[in-house]
Design a protein around this motif. Structure first.
Motif, mmCIF file in Angstrom:
data_model
loop_
_atom_site.group_PDB
_atom_site.id
_atom_site.type_symbol
_atom_site.label_atom_id
_atom_site.label_comp_id
_atom_site.label_asym_id
_atom_site.label_seq_id
_atom_site.Cartn_x
_atom_site.Cartn_y
_atom_site.Cartn_z
ATOM 1 N N LEU A 9 7.773 37.262 54.549
ATOM 2 C CA LEU A 9 6.336 37.062 54.848
ATOM 3 C C LEU A 9 5.288 37.224 53.415
ATOM 4 C CD1 LEU A 9 5.941 39.214 57.877
ATOM 5 C CD2 LEU A 9 5.727 36.925 57.890
ATOM 6 N N MET A 10 5.471 38.167 52.483
ATOM 7 C CA MET A 10 4.743 38.082 51.489
ATOM 8 C C MET A 10 4.801 36.736 50.439
ATOM 9 S SD MET A 10 5.804 41.850 50.238
ATOM 10 C CE MET A 10 5.349 41.887 48.715
ATOM 11 N N LEU A 11 6.295 36.201 50.631
ATOM 12 C CA LEU A 11 6.438 34.710 49.834
ATOM 13 C C LEU A 11 5.662 33.821 50.446
ATOM 14 C CD1 LEU A 11 7.920 33.173 47.711
ATOM 15 C CD2 LEU A 11 9.444 32.862 49.265
ATOM 16 N N PHE A 12 5.589 33.739 51.977
ATOM 17 C CA PHE A 12 4.734 32.519 52.624
ATOM 18 C C PHE A 12 3.254 33.144 52.363
ATOM 19 C CE2 PHE A 12 2.322 31.416 56.529
ATOM 20 C CZ PHE A 12 2.684 30.290 56.357
ATOM 21 N N ALA A 13 2.996 34.137 52.376
ATOM 22 C CA ALA A 13 1.332 34.528 51.967
ATOM 23 C C ALA A 13 0.960 33.836 50.417
ATOM 24 C CB ALA A 13 1.086 35.913 52.110
ATOM 25 N N LEU A 14 1.942 34.190 49.666
ATOM 26 C CA LEU A 14 1.635 33.889 48.333
ATOM 27 C C LEU A 14 1.667 32.355 47.938
ATOM 28 C CD1 LEU A 14 3.845 36.270 45.953
ATOM 29 C CD2 LEU A 14 1.277 36.081 46.154
ATOM 30 N N VAL A 15 2.638 31.555 48.673
ATOM 31 C CA VAL A 15 2.535 30.255 48.636
ATOM 32 C C VAL A 15 1.406 29.493 49.495
ATOM 33 C CG1 VAL A 15 3.652 28.055 49.597
ATOM 34 C CG2 VAL A 15 4.944 30.035 48.491
ATOM 35 N N SER A 16 0.897 29.948 50.724
ATOM 36 C CA SER A 16 -0.210 29.566 51.346
ATOM 37 C C SER A 16 -1.624 29.867 50.667
ATOM 38 C CB SER A 16 -0.374 30.090 52.794
ATOM 39 O OG SER A 16 -0.374 31.726 52.666
ATOM 40 N N CYS A 17 -1.743 30.933 49.783
ATOM 41 C CA CYS A 17 -2.726 31.117 48.958
ATOM 42 C C CYS A 17 -2.825 29.938 47.953
ATOM 43 C CB CYS A 17 -2.598 32.414 48.256
ATOM 44 S SG CYS A 17 -2.792 33.910 49.313
ATOM 45 N N ASN A 18 -1.956 29.454 47.511
ATOM 46 C CA ASN A 18 -1.990 28.239 46.396
ATOM 47 C C ASN A 18 -2.346 26.908 46.975
ATOM 48 O OD1 ASN A 18 -1.774 30.043 44.316
ATOM 49 N ND2 ASN A 18 0.133 29.958 44.135
ATOM 50 N N GLN A 19 -2.624 27.005 48.388
ATOM 51 C CA GLN A 19 -2.714 25.381 49.195
ATOM 52 C C GLN A 19 -4.063 25.406 49.574
ATOM 53 O OE1 GLN A 19 0.583 25.553 51.993
ATOM 54 N NE2 GLN A 19 1.703 24.998 50.630
ATOM 55 N N ALA A 20 -4.361 23.917 49.817
ATOM 56 C CA ALA A 20 -5.476 23.660 50.544
ATOM 57 C C ALA A 20 -4.781 22.891 51.989
ATOM 58 C CB ALA A 20 -6.236 22.773 50.055
ATOM 59 N N ARG A 21 -5.414 22.840 53.015
ATOM 60 C CA ARG A 21 -5.152 21.948 54.072
ATOM 61 C C ARG A 21 -5.925 20.856 54.311
ATOM 62 N NH1 ARG A 21 -4.829 24.782 59.746
ATOM 63 N NH2 ARG A 21 -4.575 26.346 58.242
ATOM 64 N N PHE A 22 -5.720 19.749 54.307
ATOM 65 C CA PHE A 22 -6.022 18.554 54.639
ATOM 66 C C PHE A 22 -5.682 17.611 55.836
ATOM 67 C CE2 PHE A 22 -7.017 14.106 53.094
ATOM 68 C CZ PHE A 22 -8.331 13.926 53.519
ATOM 69 N N SER A 23 -6.758 17.454 56.686
ATOM 70 C CA SER A 23 -6.213 16.890 58.035
ATOM 71 C C SER A 23 -7.361 15.999 58.606
ATOM 72 C CB SER A 23 -5.820 17.647 59.171
ATOM 73 O OG SER A 23 -6.723 18.681 59.444
ATOM 74 N N GLY A 24 -7.004 15.055 59.451
ATOM 75 C CA GLY A 24 -8.183 14.313 59.973
ATOM 76 C C GLY A 24 -7.531 13.244 60.875
ATOM 77 N N GLN A 25 -8.803 12.136 61.133
ATOM 78 C CA GLN A 25 -8.395 11.112 62.004
ATOM 79 C C GLN A 25 -9.122 9.801 61.596
ATOM 80 O OE1 GLN A 25 -9.105 11.824 66.216
ATOM 81 N NE2 GLN A 25 -7.902 9.834 66.684
ATOM 82 N N ILE A 26 -8.346 8.769 61.429
ATOM 83 C CA ILE A 26 -8.918 7.416 60.909
ATOM 84 C C ILE A 26 -9.074 6.657 62.135
ATOM 85 C CG2 ILE A 26 -8.910 5.787 59.386
ATOM 86 C CD1 ILE A 26 -9.205 8.370 58.151
ATOM 87 N N SER A 27 -10.129 6.116 62.613
ATOM 88 C CA SER A 27 -10.098 5.411 63.938
ATOM 89 C C SER A 27 -9.519 3.951 63.521
ATOM 90 C CB SER A 27 -11.355 5.291 64.541
ATOM 91 O OG SER A 27 -12.211 4.699 63.748
ATOM 92 N N GLY A 28 -8.917 3.329 64.314
ATOM 93 C CA GLY A 28 -8.062 1.938 64.293
ATOM 94 C C GLY A 28 -7.129 1.964 63.177
ATOM 95 N N VAL A 29 -6.488 3.110 62.763
ATOM 96 C CA VAL A 29 -5.452 3.033 62.043
ATOM 97 C C VAL A 29 -4.317 3.876 62.714
ATOM 98 C CG1 VAL A 29 -4.699 4.005 60.017
ATOM 99 C CG2 VAL A 29 -6.975 3.149 60.023
ATOM 100 N N ALA A 30 -3.514 3.063 63.538
ATOM 101 C CA ALA A 30 -2.535 3.969 64.231
ATOM 102 C C ALA A 30 -1.025 3.517 63.635
ATOM 103 C CB ALA A 30 -2.336 3.101 65.716
#
Length: 118
Positions: A9-30
């Motif tokens: 859990l500590m390792l996961f917390a350290l790794v997730s602190c160094n990350q950004a999450r990028f998500s989304g949706q592009i219409s017409g791009v299936a």
């Protein structure tokens, strides 16, 4: 068992602190691909190819080596959809069409970049 779980859990917390999450949706791009590039000193380097699902949704995590924000570009078939300025801990959501007419939330810096590019 607890001896194993706590360090994980500590390792996961350290790794997730160094990350950004990028998500989304592009219409017409299936079920197509988007290219995420990172701006280095004077060139853009491909970082990841993001595959959209049948509704155009995508998601990825970006790991940072330093504490400084970094510039990224999201491209679709050679067309830049977004310029992003991301930092650790950002959770960015981007909605757009395949021409780059979109909105972004979760990063005030990236939102400002998009506004200045319009």
């Amino acid at each position: 068992m607890k001896r194993i779980i706590l360090p994980l859990l500590m390792l996961f917390a350290l790794v997730s602190c160094n990350q950004a999450r990028f998500s989304g949706q592009i219409s017409g791009v299936a079920q197509d691909s988007l290219v995420l590039e990172k701006l280095n000193v004077n060139y853009a380097e491909p970082v990841d190819t993001l595959v959209t699902d049948e509704t155009g949704k995508f998601s990825c995590r970006i790991t940072f080596d330093s504490s400084n924000p970094e510039f990224f570009y999201l491209n679709y078939h050679g067309r830049r959809l977004a310029t992003l300025l991301l930092k650790k801990g950002d959770k960015v959501y981007f909605e757009s069409d395949s021409l780059g007419n979109g909105v972004l939330s979760g990063s005030e810096e990236s939102s400002r970049m998009m506004e200045s590019e319009k």
